[in-house]
Write an enzyme that holds these catalytic residues in place. Structure first.
Site, short mmCIF file in Angstrom:
data_model
loop_
_atom_site.label_atom_id
_atom_site.label_comp_id
_atom_site.label_asym_id
_atom_site.label_seq_id
_atom_site.Cartn_x
_atom_site.Cartn_y
_atom_site.Cartn_z
CB SER A 137 -0.88 0.07 1.20
OG SER A 137 -1.61 1.26 1.35
CE1 TYR A 150 -2.46 -2.08 5.78
CE2 TYR A 150 -2.46 0.03 5.39
CZ TYR A 150 -2.91 -1.18 4.64
OH TYR A 150 -3.21 -1.39 3.47
N1 LIG Z 1 -8.64 -1.27 -0.40
C1 LIG Z 1 -7.72 -0.30 -0.43
O1 LIG Z 1 -8.10 0.95 -0.82
C2 LIG Z 1 -6.39 -0.86 -0.28
C3 LIG Z 1 -5.42 0.19 -0.24
C4 LIG Z 1 -4.26 -0.14 -0.24
C5 LIG Z 1 -3.83 -1.44 0.02
N2 LIG Z 1 -4.74 -2.29 0.36
C6 LIG Z 1 -4.40 -3.57 0.47
O2 LIG Z 1 -5.14 -4.90 -0.54
C7 LIG Z 1 -5.35 -6.02 0.15
C8 LIG Z 1 -6.79 -6.41 0.33
O3 LIG Z 1 -7.46 -5.35 0.94
P1 LIG Z 1 -9.14 -5.16 1.10
O4 LIG Z 1 -9.25 -3.86 0.97
O5 LIG Z 1 -9.62 -5.97 -0.26
O6 LIG Z 1 -9.40 -5.51 2.22
P2 LIG Z 1 -10.86 -6.41 2.86
O7 LIG Z 1 -11.92 -6.06 1.89
O8 LIG Z 1 -10.93 -5.85 4.05
O9 LIG Z 1 -10.38 -7.87 2.93
C9 LIG Z 1 -9.53 -8.53 3.30
C10 LIG Z 1 -9.33 -10.08 3.11
O10 LIG Z 1 -8.20 -10.41 4.03
C11 LIG Z 1 -8.98 -11.55 4.87
N3 LIG Z 1 -8.21 -11.55 6.29
C12 LIG Z 1 -8.07 -10.58 6.88
N4 LIG Z 1 -7.77 -11.12 8.26
C13 LIG Z 1 -7.39 -12.30 8.11
C14 LIG Z 1 -6.72 -13.28 8.89
N5 LIG Z 1 -6.13 -13.08 10.15
N6 LIG Z 1 -6.49 -14.51 8.52
C15 LIG Z 1 -6.95 -14.75 7.13
N7 LIG Z 1 -7.38 -13.82 6.43
C16 LIG Z 1 -7.62 -12.66 6.90
C17 LIG Z 1 -10.31 -11.24 4.95
O11 LIG Z 1 -11.04 -12.39 5.12
P3 LIG Z 1 -11.66 -12.98 6.51
O12 LIG Z 1 -12.02 -11.85 7.36
O13 LIG Z 1 -12.52 -13.62 6.13
O14 LIG Z 1 -10.36 -13.47 7.15
C18 LIG Z 1 -10.63 -10.73 3.75
O15 LIG Z 1 -10.90 -11.64 2.75
C19 LIG Z 1 -4.73 -5.78 1.61
O16 LIG Z 1 -3.37 -6.13 1.92
C20 LIG Z 1 -4.87 -4.24 1.82
O17 LIG Z 1 -3.96 -3.94 3.01
C21 LIG Z 1 -6.20 -2.25 0.11
#
Ligand SMILES: NC(=O)c1ccc[n+]([C@@H]2O[C@H](COP(=O)([O-])OP(=O)(O)OC[C@H]3O[C@@H](n4cnc5c(N)ncnc54)[C@H](OP(=O)(O)O)[C@@H]3O)[C@@H](O)[C@H]2O)c1
Length: 270
Positions: A137, A150
């Site tokens: 990120s 983070y």
């Molecule tokens: N969205 C953005 O704007 C953004 C920006 C920068 C970076 N990112 C990065 O992109 C990636 C995906 O993010 P997202 O926005 O799609 O997040 P999200 O919608 O919150 O999804 C996170 C996923 O990770 C899983 N997860 C969380 N904790 C876990 C654990 N302890 N064990 C196993 N699985 C776990 C969750 O599943 P469960 O809860 O079912 O376990 C879920 O499937 C992340 O690495 C995030 O840091 C996102």
């Protein structure tokens, strides 16, 4: 046929990555804690002709990581591509979280990807091929408020990818990092905007489908780093690296600090 293990596929960006990798012909190992949601995705993917296995597991637990790798081996004989996508931030102030909570953020966002890589690397080296794609990120560089653990983890993930790539590429195993700016349509950013009743602007944000495209491009073209943000993303990241005070100043000017303060208050009230 190659096998990809993708973490964080119960919701958000991971679902987009899984669909596009399924379409690209990979067998899939789908990991998250929420079994029902991942199983629903697996049913959809199987209907489209993809072989998909679901592993419900907490990535912050050592034994679970070993179980994931064992199941992937039993089902598909090994993993060719590891996509470390699971991650996120609970959106609380650093000092208001216990040390265990801070450590858990770090574990999920950087130690689990490193440990999974460590478990899968011997098999990849034995086969002489493999690719690790880490989802990081811009928060690792820009200094968003209240993202101490983070940001440290996401910046660490960039460093881990760089060294892994340089050490093992000659032996057939490469690594790429995808650095995300603000993502719309799915994921934590979009969910938080919805919760606050704010419209996620199109300007300055990228659709989740762009992340899925970037993952495939990183593998096919063996790219070191892809920045997913509109406009000259790499240039902006380079400016942040040159002038560390620029990110926080930009957040202040763009009103991001105020928005994040609202998010922190919302989380406190839950
Ligand atoms: N969205 C953005 O704007 C953004 C920006 C920068 C970076 N990112 C990065 O992109 C990636 C995906 O993010 P997202 O926005 O799609 O997040 P999200 O919608 O919150 O999804 C996170 C996923 O990770 C899983 N997860 C969380 N904790 C876990 C654990 N302890 N064990 C196993 N699985 C776990 C969750 O599943 P469960 O809860 O079912 O376990 C879920 O499937 C992340 O690495 C995030 O840091 C996102």
């Amino acid at each position: 046929m190659q096998t990809a293990l993708i973490t964080g596929t119960s919701r958000g960006i991971g679902q987009y990555i899984a669909r596009s990798m399924g379409k690209a012909g990979y067998n899939l190992v789908l990991v998250s804690r929420s079994a029902t949601e991942v199983e629903a995705l697996a049913v959809e993917l199987r209907a489209a002709g993809t072989r998909a296995v679901v592993v419900a597991a907490d990535l912050t637990d050592h034994a679970s990581l070993q179980r994931i790798v064992r199941i992937a081996g039993e089902e598909f004989g090994g993993v060719d591509v590891l996509v470390n996508n699971a991650g996120g931030d609970p959106q609380h102030e650093f000092d208001q979280m216990s040390w265990a909570q801070n450590e858990n953020i770090f574990r999920l966002n950087v130690l689990a990807p490193m440990e999974l890589t460590h478990l899968l690397l011997p098999g990849m080296l034995e086969r002489g091929r493999g690719h690790v794609v880490n989802i990081s990120s811009l928060a690792g560089r820009i200094g968003f408020p209240y993202t101490e653990a983070y940001a440290a983890a996401k910046d660490g993930l960039i460093a881990f990818t760089r060294v892994l790539r340089s050490d093992y590429r000659r032996r057939g195993v490469s690594a790429s990092v995808i650095v995300l700016g603000a993502i719309r349509d799915a994921g934590q950013g979009q969910r938080t905007s919805d919760e606050l009743g704010m419209k996620m602007p199109r300007a300055g944000t990228s659709p989740a489908s762009d992340v899925a495209k970037a993952v495939l491009t990183a593998i096919r073209k063996d790219r070191t780093e892809i920045v997913v943000m509109p406009g000259p993303g790499r240039l902006l990241k380079a400016v942040m690296d040159l002038f560390p005070g620029f990110g926080p100043a930009m957040n202040q000017m763009a009103g991001a600090n105020e928005t994040i303060r609202k998010v922190i208050e919302l989380r406190k009230s839950e």
